[in-house]
Design a protein around this motif. Structure first.
Motif: not given
Length: 431
Positions: A407-423
């Motif tokens: 998605f680099e340089g693009k407009w993205a509408d995504v769902e992601c997994r999030r770790s406790e450290s916000n990665e």
């Protein structure tokens, strides 16, 4: 300097003003028939028959009073593309207009002319300069687009009026100096009368009447617009923002409208409710909120569907821990603008938001992120984000597994997994 552009139906006409009274109160009139209000551009007009079409309604204007800001005009002064408010009576098949009020977004003297623009009240209007000269007074009719530019519909010459008008969203309000900006123009409101004593707030939409003094517009009267002003009317405008769940949207940069299970969609579906859509709305006020009982899709405004990250207008969504300090709201040290158009849900407020996990929806315009809606969100392992991916990061979050790279340089509408450290990891397109 804001540019009025997106030209459609642009024309030049000449108005002849006389003394009169301007009123848009739909409660006036001595006809027992219930009156209705229709607000939108004139689509067609017949001077021989004295009829005009507004929002698809054919209106008999032979007995109508035509006015603007304490000046009266004749029916022959009307022209295609002028935005009007028509007070009408009669049946759907035979509607009679009793009152027609002109609704320009700019009025005043022309201070500069070029081949493809004129300047009015410090604002550049993209229209052919042919037929205009410095010193001409004009009325500019336009509708706001999602990128905060204006779709110019018509420009009409008029004899000099007692005051000029400037319309737009208030920014950089400074109560100490009694000034704010409106379309990049500095306004001095120290001696202005504010209709209905409505508060001046950053983000509030205002009509300002007055005169220029040097590079400052000195206001004599200010009308702060609110949704209740168009309740009970049929209103045409351009959609400028839509919430993520599609239950509410904004028209004209300030009108917040909700839809529900009883809303009727004509010539389209809820899926067509997108920024840039030109809609005709039947509006009512329920429980203090403006609700559309009917949404009629007309067309899509030109250049309103952003597809590249260099576009000036994007809807965004971000989750994260809110920080509010020094009148600045941030997530991951990214600032968000909170103003009169920001809706706080479920009792949230700026005084209680610090340290809370929230979702912000809004529009990114010219590098600024304007919050339209702020919800408290569950802080869990799933996170939804919408925005531009830059250097492998989205709203300050980075993906450890490279799933944001595509998605680099693009407009993205995504769902992601999030770790406790916000990665982030496992980022994929929002279903």
């Amino acid at each position: 300097m804001k540019m009025f552009s997106g030209l459609v139906m642009v024309g030049v006409s000449v108005l002849f003003a006389g003394c009169g009274s301007d009123s848009s109160d739909s409660g006036t009139g001595n006809d027992a028939t219930t009156l209705a209000r229709i607000i939108g551009p004139v689509e067609s007009i017949s001077y021989d028959d004295e009829t005009l079409s507004v929002n698809g309604h054919q209106l008999d204007g032979s007995a109508a009073t035509v006015s603007y800001d304490d000046n009266t005009f004749s029916f022959n002064d009307l022209a295609q593309g002028m935005v009007v408010e028509a007070i009408v009576s009669g049946t759907q098949a035979q509607r009679v207009s009793q009152q027609i009020t002109l609704q320009p977004v700019l009025s005043g003297p022309v201070t500069a002319v070029s081949a493809d623009s004129i300047t009015v009240n410090g604002v550049v209007v993209a229209t052919s300069g042919s037929g205009f000269a410095v010193g001409d007074w004009v009325l500019v009719f336009a509708m706001l687009q999602p990128d905060d530019s204006w779709q110019v519909l018509h420009v009409a010459k008029t004899p000099s009026l007692t005051s000029a008008e400037l319309e737009g969203g208030i920014s950089q309000l400074d109560t100490a100096s009694s000034t704010f900006l409106l379309q990049t123009v500095k306004v001095d409101f120290s001696n202005a009368v504010i209709d209905d004593s409505r508060p001046l707030l950053d983000g509030a939409w205002a009509e300002v009447h007055g005169q220029f003094s040097g590079d400052t517009f000195v206001a004599s009267r200010i009308e702060v617009k609110q949704g209740r002003d168009v309740s009970g009317s049929e209103f045409e405008g351009i959609v400028t923002w839509v919430s993520d769940d599609g239950t509410e949207f904004e028209v004209g940069g300030y009108l917040r409208v909700k839809v529900d299970g009883s809303t009727v969609f004509d010539d389209g579906s809820p899926a067509d409710l997108k920024p840039g859509a030109i809609v005709e709305l039947d509006l009512v006020e329920l429980n203090g909120q403006l609700v559309a009982t009917k949404v009629d899709f007309e067309s899509q405004a030109s250049g309103s569907s952003p597809s590249v990250p260099t576009s000036t207008s994007f809807e965004f969504k971000v989750e994260g821990e809110a920080s509010f300090a020094g009148n600045q709201l941030t997530i991951n040290q990214i600032p968000f603008i909170v103003d009169a158009n920001t809706e706080f849900v479920d009792g949230l407020s700026l005084s209680s938001i610090n340290g809370m996990w929230v979702e912000i929806q809004g529009r990114s315009l010219n590098g600024e992120h304007r919050a339209k809606k702020i919800d408290q969100e569950s802080k869990d392992s799933e996170i939804s984000l919408e925005g531009v991916v830059s250097s492998g990061s989205l709203w300050g979050y980075s993906a450890t597994d490279g799933t944001l790279d595509s998605f680099e340089g693009k407009w993205a509408d995504v769902e992601c997994r999030r770790s406790e450290s916000n990665e982030l990891s496992q980022c994929r397109n929002e279903p």
